[in-house]
Design an enzyme around this catalytic site. Structure first.
Site, short mmCIF file in Angstrom:
data_model
loop_
_atom_site.label_atom_id
_atom_site.label_comp_id
_atom_site.label_asym_id
_atom_site.label_seq_id
_atom_site.Cartn_x
_atom_site.Cartn_y
_atom_site.Cartn_z
N MET B 1 0.83 -1.22 0.00
CA MET B 1 0.00 0.00 0.00
C MET B 1 0.87 1.27 0.00
O MET B 1 1.10 1.85 -1.01
CB MET B 1 -0.93 -0.01 1.20
CG MET B 1 -2.07 -0.99 1.03
SD MET B 1 -3.50 -0.56 2.00
CE MET B 1 -2.95 -0.93 3.63
N CYS B 2 1.37 1.67 1.13
CA CYS B 2 2.08 2.95 1.34
C CYS B 2 1.07 4.10 1.48
O CYS B 2 -0.01 4.06 0.91
CB CYS B 2 3.05 3.32 0.22
SG CYS B 2 4.41 2.15 0.03
N GLY B 3 1.44 5.06 2.26
CA GLY B 3 0.60 6.25 2.43
C GLY B 3 1.43 7.49 2.13
O GLY B 3 2.60 7.56 2.47
#
Lengths: 225, 297
Positions: B1-3
């Site tokens: 994912m990563c934000g």
């Protein structure tokens, strides 16, 4: 009216309360305050209740809905009304990608724009978008109606089965095996009913109909490797 | 994912709160990637000065560095130590000499960023912990970018964390994965552009730097990236006075933007934006696929 403060009481308590309502419940009106973009608000409902979410939501709002009428007074994140079975979901703002994905029934109304992959793999749901839809909308759509009052993005209806697509504005491009089709009286009637139920002021005659050329999913030796 | 989060301030009155606002946004995105976090902040421009942010696993290695660098370069050098990072301030024009001197004086120290205004802090750990270690909430600035990582393409290390900086005052954060980073790395190497890690994002950053070295604007570099970079990406990039966003044509990595008279904000999700002032009346939208968005001070 039951008012539920999501920030104070948490998501699990909200969904437990809403899922616990029976067919004969007297608590038919619910308001959710402080949604703050949270995920999975009002999912898995199965009772004829009305839920109003006062603000914008994150992923998967109103997923798997049965019977309930859910209104989002804001915008919805990815996967709103995913796999809906029946009932109504209204998004007053925009919806992010794959709105109404895999839905089997019910009505999803988006007052703003929907982004990419709206109605992907839809299986009987009706979706009415007052604005535009993004690319790859109705990808592999099997059944149901997608109504777009604005424009559609690239590859509309790619690899479509038997869903009906109605677009009032322009279509950037059609996907594989999706073609424009004749608008017959029965289609105008379906469209009139959907627009009326969605509270959209548009004339069915202004739309064009698109659907499957039925060349891709029927066996054809030229399609085999 | 990563934000990803990003904030580009238009209202100077908000500048003292940049670090605090960015930290709040990034902490909200923690569950999109809990393995490492980083923040790039563009702070005040002191005329005639430049800075390097360097990292060493043992902060004890920074002891005496200001004196040693001053002697070697023959000019005043100050070193601000913050946990495993140190910000070295020195006269403009001394950056290249300072980097060369650092290689000898502290071969184990790694340069995170160089430029007139940029500072980059990144480490393994949750965004909240990383922000606390570097006292990010107290940083002032004109714009900043934060990232919380769920690693896919390379190991969970400090150097594998985002943001990546491959040019003066430039940085890039990325949600997604590039599939042609190995061939692009070889192509860039032939052009004399070298990257330090096995990470895909660093190659993306180096590509943009390379394009800008050839005289392209950031906007133009991002446009050509749409053609040359293969894979999934939502990029947020920073330059000395600019802030840009681009998503690949498939656009499956999420992105939400908000704009008011006071700021332009980016979040992987709307959740990241809910505490910003005036968000209720902001223009909020999802950036279009394969479209370059760019703001400049």
């Amino acid at each position: 009216m039951q008012t539920f403060d999501l920030e104070a009481r948490g998501l699990r308590a909200l969904n437990e309360s809403l899922q616990a309502q029976s067919q004969q419940t007297n608590e038919t009106a619910w308001e959710v305050v402080n949604p703050r973009g949270s995920h999975a608000i009002a999912v898995g409902l199965d009772a004829p209740i009305e839920v109003t979410v006062n603000g914008s939501t994150g992923y998967y709002c109103a997923g798997m809905n049965k019977q309930a009428s859910i209104t989002v007074k804001g915008s919805a994140g990815p996967g709103v009304a995913e796999n809906m079975m029946s009932g109504t979901v209204i998004v007053e703002g925009d919806a992010s990608q794959y709105a109404g994905a895999t839905g089997h029934g019910g009505l999803l109304v988006i007052r703003g724009n929907a982004s990419s992959r709206c109605g992907i793999s839809m299986k009987g749901i009706d979706i009415v978008v007052q604005g535009n839809v993004g690319h790859m909308s109705a990808f592999m759509a099997q059944k149901g109606n997608l109504v777009v009052c604005g424009d559609a993005g690239e590859a509309l209806g790619d690899s479509i089965y038997e869903a009906r697509l109605f677009v009032r504005g322009s279509v950037k491009s059609l996907g594989a095996d999706c073609i424009e089709k004749e608008m017959r009286p029965e289609h105008l009637e379906i469209l009139r009913d959907l627009l009326e139920r969605s509270g959209v002021d548009a004339k069915p005659e202004e739309f064009r109909r698109y659907g499957s050329a039925r060349k891709l999913y029927n066996f054809d030796i030229d399609n085999a490797y | 994912m990563c934000g990803i989060v990003g904030l580009f301030l238009k209202d100077k009155a908000l500048e003292p709160r940049l670090g605090e606002m960015l930290t709040d946004m990034l902490v909200t995105m923690s569950d999109r990637g809990p393995d490492s976090a980083g923040i790039a902040v563009y702070s005040e421009d002191r005329d005639g000065f430049a800075k390097l942010t360097v990292q060493a696993d043992d902060p004890g290695r920074f002891a005496g560095l200001d004196r040693e660098l001053s002697e070697r370069l023959g000019c005043d050098v100050t070193v601000r130590i913050k946990d495993t990072h140190a910000v070295i301030e020195l006269p403009e024009g001394q950056i290249a000499e300072a980097r060369a001197a650092l290689k000898e004086l502290r071969p184990d120290a790694r340069v995170m960023s160089a430029g007139e205004v940029i500072e980059i802090y990144k480490e393994v750990g949750l965004p909240g912990e990383v922000a606390k270690r570097f006292d990010i909430p107290h940083l002032h600035g004109t714009h900043g970018i934060g990232h919380t990582r769920m690693a896919t393409e390379s190991a969970v290390t400090t150097l594998g964390a985002h943001p990546f900086s491959t040019g003066a005052d430039q940085c890039l954060v990325h949600n997604g994965s590039l599939s042609n980073h190995n061939s692009l790395r070889r192509k860039l190497a032939r052009e004399g552009v070298h990257v330090e890690t096995e990470n895909d994002t660093e190659v993306g950053a180096a590509y943009l730097t390379w394009k800008m070295q050839q005289g392209h604007s950031l906007g133009e570099a991002l446009e050509s990236g749409l053609k040359d970079l293969d894979g999934f990406y939502t990029f947020v990039v920073g330059t000395k006075d600019g802030f840009g966003v681009v998503r690949d044509p498939i656009a499956c990595k999420p992105a939400v933007m908000a704009e008011t008279d006071q700021y332009v904000a980016f979040g992987s999700e709307y959740r990241a934006l809910v505490n910003l002032p005036g968000i209720e009346t902001a223009r909020v939208w999802e950036p279009e696929p394969a479209t370059v968005y760019f703001w400049k001070h």
